[in-house]
Design a protein around this motif. Sequence first.
Motif, PDB file in Angstrom:
ATOM      1  N   ASN A  38     -24.595  -9.675  -4.439  1.00  0.00           N
ATOM      2  CA  ASN A  38     -25.111  -8.405  -3.937  1.00  0.00           C
ATOM      3  C   ASN A  38     -25.631  -7.653  -5.160  1.00  0.00           C
ATOM      4  O   ASN A  38     -24.879  -6.958  -5.832  1.00  0.00           O
ATOM      5  CB  ASN A  38     -23.975  -7.626  -3.254  1.00  0.00           C
ATOM      6  N   CYS A  79     -25.012  -3.897  -6.337  1.00  0.00           N
ATOM      7  CA  CYS A  79     -23.733  -3.461  -6.905  1.00  0.00           C
ATOM      8  C   CYS A  79     -23.267  -4.385  -8.023  1.00  0.00           C
ATOM      9  O   CYS A  79     -22.497  -3.982  -8.882  1.00  0.00           O
ATOM     10  CB  CYS A  79     -22.682  -3.403  -5.790  1.00  0.00           C
ATOM     11  N   ASP A  98     -21.901  -7.424  -7.211  1.00  0.00           N
ATOM     12  CA  ASP A  98     -20.845  -8.271  -6.652  1.00  0.00           C
ATOM     13  C   ASP A  98     -21.315  -9.721  -6.607  1.00  0.00           C
ATOM     14  O   ASP A  98     -22.466 -10.005  -6.295  1.00  0.00           O
ATOM     15  CB  ASP A  98     -20.503  -7.846  -5.219  1.00  0.00           C
ATOM     16  N   CYS A 114     -16.728  -5.386  -6.791  1.00  0.00           N
ATOM     17  CA  CYS A 114     -16.089  -4.074  -6.746  1.00  0.00           C
ATOM     18  C   CYS A 114     -14.895  -4.142  -5.788  1.00  0.00           C
ATOM     19  O   CYS A 114     -14.661  -5.154  -5.111  1.00  0.00           O
ATOM     20  CB  CYS A 114     -17.090  -3.021  -6.282  1.00  0.00           C
ATOM     21  N   SER A 129     -15.827  -5.011  -2.081  1.00  0.00           N
ATOM     22  CA  SER A 129     -16.243  -6.396  -1.814  1.00  0.00           C
ATOM     23  C   SER A 129     -15.054  -7.346  -1.945  1.00  0.00           C
ATOM     24  O   SER A 129     -14.907  -8.280  -1.148  1.00  0.00           O
ATOM     25  CB  SER A 129     -17.399  -6.825  -2.728  1.00  0.00           C
ATOM     26  N   ARG A 181     -22.104   1.085   0.186  1.00  0.00           N
ATOM     27  CA  ARG A 181     -21.001   0.134   0.130  1.00  0.00           C
ATOM     28  C   ARG A 181     -21.078  -0.931   1.216  1.00  0.00           C
ATOM     29  O   ARG A 181     -20.315  -1.891   1.205  1.00  0.00           O
ATOM     30  CB  ARG A 181     -19.660   0.869   0.253  1.00  0.00           C
ATOM     31  N   CYS A 183     -21.623  -4.393   0.019  1.00  0.00           N
ATOM     32  CA  CYS A 183     -20.435  -4.888  -0.691  1.00  0.00           C
ATOM     33  C   CYS A 183     -19.470  -5.509   0.319  1.00  0.00           C
ATOM     34  O   CYS A 183     -18.899  -6.577   0.087  1.00  0.00           O
ATOM     35  CB  CYS A 183     -19.720  -3.745  -1.415  1.00  0.00           C
TER      36      CYS A 183
HETATM   37 ZN    ZN Z   1     -19.817  -3.736  -4.522  1.00  0.00          ZN
END
Ligand code: ZN
Length: 142
Positions: free
Chosen positions: A35, A38, A40, A63, A66, A122, A125
């Motif tokens: 992702n 972010c 991830d 994060c 996730s 988010r 995530c």
């Molecule tokens: Zn994330």
Amino acid sequence: MELDDLYQEIILDHSRKPRNYKPLSDGDVLVDEENPTCGDHIRLSVTVKDGVIEAVTFDGRGCAISTASSSLMTESVVGKTVGEARQLAGDCVAMLRGEKDPDPDRFGDLMALAGVKEFPLRVKCATLGWHALLNALNTLGV
Ligand code: ZN
């Protein structure tokens, strides 16, 4: 304890101690997903026997949301049939995007992720692990 506090506890617990998280050997990796918005990154290994998901393990870095969502995903699909897992993944992604209200009896601890829809940044995530699961099932051809 308020329900929101309980949900926050579940997220924190799963992000700090992710279930079914262990370093995967390259040969076990079915999907490798990122992702980028972010940072991830998740790799997933899935074992299916006789149409039932026997094991789901993941590694990578992400994060808190996730990691917690992927951890909750692994716990909620092991022991289910491929069909049930696909259905749950679809319903969970719809919940995360705010498109569908979840059934609390069926979702259990996954209800902790219900608040994610309030935080648009988010959402990707939280959906990462679920997309990885669906792609892994596609890769397996089940
Ligand atoms: Zn994330």
